[in-house]
Design an enzyme around this catalytic site. Structure first.
Site, PDB file in Angstrom:
ATOM      1  N   SER A   1       0.915  -1.204   0.069  1.00 49.31           N
ATOM      2  CA  SER A   1       0.071  -0.014  -0.122  1.00 49.31           C
ATOM      3  C   SER A   1       0.903   1.191  -0.118  1.00 49.31           C
ATOM      4  CB  SER A   1      -1.004   0.018   1.550  1.00 49.31           C
ATOM      5  OG  SER A   1      -1.395   1.261   1.622  1.00 49.31           O
TER       6      SER A   1
ATOM      7  N   HIS B   1      -1.164  -1.641  -4.422  1.00 49.66           N
ATOM      8  CA  HIS B   1      -2.477  -1.043  -3.368  1.00 49.66           C
ATOM      9  C   HIS B   1      -2.611   0.555  -3.323  1.00 49.66           C
ATOM     10  CE1 HIS B   1      -5.955  -1.784  -0.902  1.00 49.66           C
ATOM     11  NE2 HIS B   1      -5.571  -0.933  -0.279  1.00 49.66           N
TER      12      HIS B   1
ATOM     13  N   ASP C   1      -4.822   3.690  -2.084  1.00 52.91           N
ATOM     14  CA  ASP C   1      -5.887   3.916  -1.146  1.00 52.91           C
ATOM     15  C   ASP C   1      -6.705   5.357  -1.367  1.00 52.91           C
ATOM     16  OD1 ASP C   1      -6.115   1.659   0.987  1.00 52.91           O
ATOM     17  OD2 ASP C   1      -3.934   2.208   1.379  1.00 52.91           O
TER      18      ASP C   1
ATOM     19  N   MET D   1      -9.149   8.237  -0.252  1.00 48.44           N
ATOM     20  CA  MET D   1      -9.956   8.743   1.055  1.00 48.44           C
ATOM     21  C   MET D   1     -10.605   9.978   0.861  1.00 48.44           C
ATOM     22  SD  MET D   1      -7.571   7.489   4.211  1.00 48.44           S
ATOM     23  CE  MET D   1      -6.591   5.828   3.994  1.00 48.44           C
TER      24      MET D   1
ATOM     25  N   HIS E   1      -8.550   0.855  -3.849  1.00 47.58           N
ATOM     26  CA  HIS E   1      -9.423   0.615  -2.686  1.00 47.58           C
ATOM     27  C   HIS E   1     -10.083   1.958  -2.396  1.00 47.58           C
ATOM     28  CE1 HIS E   1      -9.504  -0.231   2.067  1.00 47.58           C
ATOM     29  NE2 HIS E   1     -10.762  -0.017   1.312  1.00 47.58           N
TER      30      HIS E   1
ATOM     31  N   MET F   1     -12.000   4.179  -0.384  1.00 45.75           N
ATOM     32  CA  MET F   1     -12.817   4.606   0.948  1.00 45.75           C
ATOM     33  C   MET F   1     -13.333   5.968   0.890  1.00 45.75           C
ATOM     34  SD  MET F   1      -9.589   3.359   2.965  1.00 45.75           S
ATOM     35  CE  MET F   1      -8.480   3.490   1.807  1.00 45.75           C
TER      36      MET F   1
ATOM     37  N   MET G   1     -11.123  -5.569   5.616  1.00 51.86           N
ATOM     38  CA  MET G   1     -10.473  -4.624   6.576  1.00 51.86           C
ATOM     39  C   MET G   1     -10.126  -5.310   7.874  1.00 51.86           C
ATOM     40  SD  MET G   1      -9.919  -1.996   4.555  1.00 51.86           S
ATOM     41  CE  MET G   1      -8.780  -1.296   5.796  1.00 51.86           C
TER      42      MET G   1
HETATM   43  C1  DX5 Z   1      -5.892   1.861   5.627  1.00 50.18           C
HETATM   44  C2  DX5 Z   1      -5.602   1.424   4.220  1.00 50.18           C
HETATM   45  C3  DX5 Z   1      -4.502   0.475   4.342  1.00 50.18           C
HETATM   46  C4  DX5 Z   1      -3.325   1.086   4.936  1.00 50.18           C
HETATM   47  C5  DX5 Z   1      -2.668  -0.283   5.508  1.00 50.18           C
HETATM   48  O1  DX5 Z   1      -7.398   2.450   5.719  1.00 50.18           O
HETATM   49  O2  DX5 Z   1      -6.530   0.796   3.563  1.00 50.18           O
HETATM   50  O3  DX5 Z   1      -4.322   0.081   2.845  1.00 50.18           O
HETATM   51  O4  DX5 Z   1      -2.357   1.586   3.998  1.00 50.18           O
HETATM   52  O5  DX5 Z   1      -1.470   0.189   6.032  1.00 50.18           O
HETATM   53  P1  DX5 Z   1      -0.913  -0.834   7.336  1.00 50.18           P
HETATM   54  O6  DX5 Z   1      -0.278  -1.822   6.616  1.00 50.18           O
HETATM   55  O7  DX5 Z   1      -0.004   0.052   7.924  1.00 50.18           O
HETATM   56  O8  DX5 Z   1      -1.778  -1.043   8.154  1.00 50.18           O
HETATM   57 ZN    ZN Z   2      -6.390  -0.193   1.858  1.00 53.94          ZN
END
Ligand code: DX5
Ligand code: ZN
Length: 218
Positions: A7, A32, A34, A36, A65, A67, A136
Site C-alpha cells: 500500500s 494497492h 488507497d 480517502m 481501494h 474509501m 479490513m
Molecule cells: C487503511 C488502508 C490501508 C493501509 C494499510 O485504511 O486501507 O491500505 O495503507 O496500512 P498498514 O499496512 O500500515 O496497516
Molecule cells: Zn487499503
C-alpha cells in the site's frame, strides 16, 4: 498463490514516482492505492489524476481501494486513470449488486470491502459475482494501526463461504499485516496481502516484501 500488494499510503509522497519504480523491481504482485474522501473515513489522500500519472511508470496491476461515499460517481474516472481492480465498501453504496455489475461492465475486476464490524452476510447473494473480497483488518483511514485479532475468524468464515459458492475468490486483507501475523491470515484463507507501513517503514522495502512472502509460507 499468495499475492503481495504494497500500500503506497505509507510511501514517501514527495518521491511517489521513485517508490512506484522501486515496486516494479521488488517482486510485488500489485500496487494497492488507497483513496480517502474525508467523509467515509477521517482522512484525505489522492484521486484519479495521481493514479493516471503513476500508470505511466508501472505495469503492475493497480488495486484501487475506494474509501469514499458515492464511489460509483467516480468509477469511470478510476478506470480511465488505469485501475485494474476496484474495491468499493459495502457500507458506502445502496445497491451493492448493481454496483458490482456496473464495475465489471467497465472491464475491470470488482471487489467489495467490508469494515471490521460489517458481517459477511451482506455478501450472501453477491459472492458469485465478485473477483475479490477485501476484508479490513483495521478500521479504515490510516496506516500503521494494529491488526484486530477477531478478523482471523472472519477470514476463515469467508474462505468457507467462498469454497461453497466461489472457489476461486481472492480474499484480500488490509491493515496491520506484518511478518508476525502474515502466516496466521494466510492459514485462515487470505491470499492477497496488503501491507503499507511494514514495507515502506522498513530500511529495505524490497527485502521486506521478500520476507513477507517467506513468512506467508506456513
Ligand atoms: C487503511 C488502508 C490501508 C493501509 C494499510 O485504511 O486501507 O491500505 O495503507 O496500512 P498498514 O499496512 O500500515 O496497516
Ligand atoms: Zn487499503
Amino acid at each position: 498463490m499468495i499475492k503481495i500488494a504494497p500500500s503506497i499510503l505509507s510511501a514517501d509522497f514527495s518521491r511517489l514516482g521513485e517508490e512506484i519504480k522501486m515496486l516494479n523491481e521488488s517482486g510485488a504482485d500489485m500496487v494497492h492505492i488507497d483513496i480517502m474522501d474525508g467523509h467515509f473515513v477521517p482522512n484525505l489522500t489522492i484521486g484519479p489524476l495521481v493514479i493516471e500519472k503513476l500508470r505511466g511508470l508501472s505495469d503492475l496491476p493497480f488495486d484501487v481501494h475506494l474509501m469514499m461515499d458515492n464511489p460509483m460517481d467516480f468509477i469511470d474516472d478510476f478506470v480511465d486513470a488505469g485501475a485494474n481492480i476496484i474495491s468499493i465498501h459495502a457500507e458506502a453504496v445502496h445497491h451493492l449488486h448493481r454496483s458490482i455489475i456496473a464495475i465489471k461492465e467497465k472491464g475491470v475486476k470488482a471487489s467489495v470491502t467490508l469494515n471490521p464490524s460489517t458481517p459477511l452476510n451482506v455478501l450472501d447473494y453477491v459472492i458469485e459475482d465478485l473477483d475479490m473480497v477485501l476484508l479490513m483488518t483495521v478500521n479504515p483511514g490510516f496506516g500503521g494501526q494494529s491488526y484486530i485479532p477477531s478478523m482471523t475468524r472472519k477470514i476463515k468464515d469467508l474462505r468457507a463461504m467462498a469454497n461453497k459458492f466461489k472457489p476461486d475468490l481472492d480474499i484480500e486483507v488490509d491493515g496491520g499485516i506484518n511478518i508476525e501475523n502474515i502466516g496466521e491470515v494466510v492459514k485462515a484463507g487470505a491470499n492477497v496481502i496488503v501491507s503499507g507501513s511494514s514495507i515502506f517503514m522498513a530500511k529495505e522495502p524490497k527485502k521486506m516484501i521478500e520476507k513477507l512472502r517467506n513468512f506467508a509460507m506456513v
